[in-house]
Scaffold this active site. Structure first.
Site, short mmCIF file in Angstrom:
data_model
loop_
_atom_site.label_atom_id
_atom_site.label_comp_id
_atom_site.label_asym_id
_atom_site.label_seq_id
_atom_site.Cartn_x
_atom_site.Cartn_y
_atom_site.Cartn_z
N THR A 82 0.83 -1.21 0.00
CA THR A 82 0.00 0.00 0.00
C THR A 82 0.87 1.26 0.00
OG1 THR A 82 -0.10 0.07 2.43
CG2 THR A 82 -1.82 -1.18 1.29
N ASP A 83 0.20 2.39 -0.30
CA ASP A 83 0.88 3.68 -0.24
C ASP A 83 0.08 4.62 0.65
OD1 ASP A 83 -1.28 4.72 -1.75
OD2 ASP A 83 -0.24 4.34 -3.62
N ALA A 84 0.52 5.87 0.74
CA ALA A 84 -0.10 6.81 1.68
C ALA A 84 -1.54 7.16 1.32
CB ALA A 84 0.75 8.09 1.77
N ALA A 85 -2.01 6.76 0.13
CA ALA A 85 -3.43 6.93 -0.18
C ALA A 85 -4.26 5.82 0.45
CB ALA A 85 -3.66 6.98 -1.69
N GLY A 86 -3.59 4.84 1.09
CA GLY A 86 -4.29 3.79 1.80
C GLY A 86 -4.64 2.58 0.95
#
Lengths: 155, 155, 155, 155
Positions: D14-18
């Protein structure tokens, strides 16, 4: 007018075949995208945490012409283009740059081509919304522009 | 004398908690290691494909003091140290750099500390061998040096 | 009592040296951690988006004994231990499993050892808070338990 | 006849956008490809170190329909197809699987579609060579087959 990003190939980009793992080429292009946003004065933290408009990637395409190895110097040229009021695409050209004694005489070698398509959505409902004005300015700054006036039937 | 490497935090470095995934801090330090080798005139391609001497990481330690977010500007200071004729370590200090209006007044904020330990081995037998001379020069250039003459009982 | 997780080495885990990139060993251990939480009935989505208590990794240590290659079958044994009312650690042992004709006669080969230390914090203030009760139950289920009654002077 | 691979979404995907970082969807598909090779009795180590024939990915395409989050259970269905004597493609369909109370009543949700194109080359000269026989058998086992007899003008 394209935005240009320079990047070494890191050891962690490579796989046991000795070259960059195909999916990591896409990650590198996203780095160039982030660098171009910063160059247009956009805060990445606000951009990726915008509660009124998110801009997910809905499609990507890649072509790989030449293998990249650890330490290689790569130039990524990035050109955004507005597709509709709610959507834009980015084309990336990756070139392997010559170094040392070869730097003067050698041409960059075409390594890869990548396209990503991005759609602006209102995050809670996941419905399309207009591309925000600061992103339109970023497209103006680095892009080719649409060939004609835009209408957006999807919007 | 430490080698200094600057790096933005990329979106792909982060996880769903909104900050850099812990293992990616180690990858970033390895990038700094690679950049320091290049700065000492070492070819990464030859370094990582050396058929007479490989230098795998045998141990790493990390401490995380402050979370890093997409777009953050990080400075990595790297200091190698020779441990024995066949072994060296690298210490990395990661600091979050202030930007814009805060750049003049703010101190860098300590974000992480990493240590890696590297052992030179002859690849086919996987037995220890001396650290190659160009790597010794790299340690001399960026390192603190050992406090006394080395002997190597393991070698 | 330890939790056991099985995993193939993927091509994307490896680097140009033909073996798993050192930082990716830590990512694999985190996968085992996630699998153990699911096995204890904890929702990962709630766990990693808990607005009243986050549990970041504040320290990690790794030792690498044997290189892992694409396709290798690895067993990760995970043992959590409560350190204080606000803190726990996890120890991971990675073993390379024999396959085919060698599966019966060969012992698993010790490949790596990893430790992570986790601190429970209240996210907005970033101050320590007690480890939540469902995580205490997870520690009870898979862990060795503390040797004596805990007090927490930091809390 | 398609090969089916099941996979949880890891926190590191995952990334910081969830949600899963777009490039990591391609890495997951490559895992499914590796699993299908193993299921056909092909040794990954020999496959990816074959000195007489390498099979690099020359093109990929992805479409993303639904965001994937940490802990989500994903099913990847993979179908290879021979394009010519020296070339094949793989189509992957990713579906988000329902769990718990919803598992019986809910349909899998279409999450992504990926295509990769692979060309067999002789590694030293980087010239096309025939797809090896064990890979042809793998295509027969999991694929749809070409609709007519193949000729290869490129070969």
């Amino acid at each position: 007018m394209a935005f240009t990003y320079h990047r070494r190939i890191h050891f962690s980009d490579t796989d046991a075949a000795g070259v960059v793992f195909f999916a990591n080429v896409c990650s590198m292009c996203h780095e160039a995208y982030e660098a171009s946003l910063i160059a247009s004065g956009i805060s990445l933290r606000e951009f990726f945490n915008n509660s009124s408009c998110a801009i997910p990637i809905v499609e990507s395409q890649s072509k790989f012409f030449y293998p990249l190895r650890c330490g290689d110097r790569v130039q990524i040229s990035l050109t955004p283009q507005l597709i509709s009021l709610t959507e834009f695409s980015i084309v990336y050209h990756l070139a392997l740059m010559a170094e040392g004694a070869e730097a003067d005489s050698s041409q960059p070698k075409r390594a890869a081509w990548v396209l990503t398509r991005h759609v602006a959505i209102e995050p809670t409902q996941r419905r399309r919304c207009p591309v925000p004005s600061n992103v339109l300015e970023w497209i103006d700054q680095w892009g080719e522009g649409p060939s004609e006036a835009l209408t957006d039937e999807n919007y």
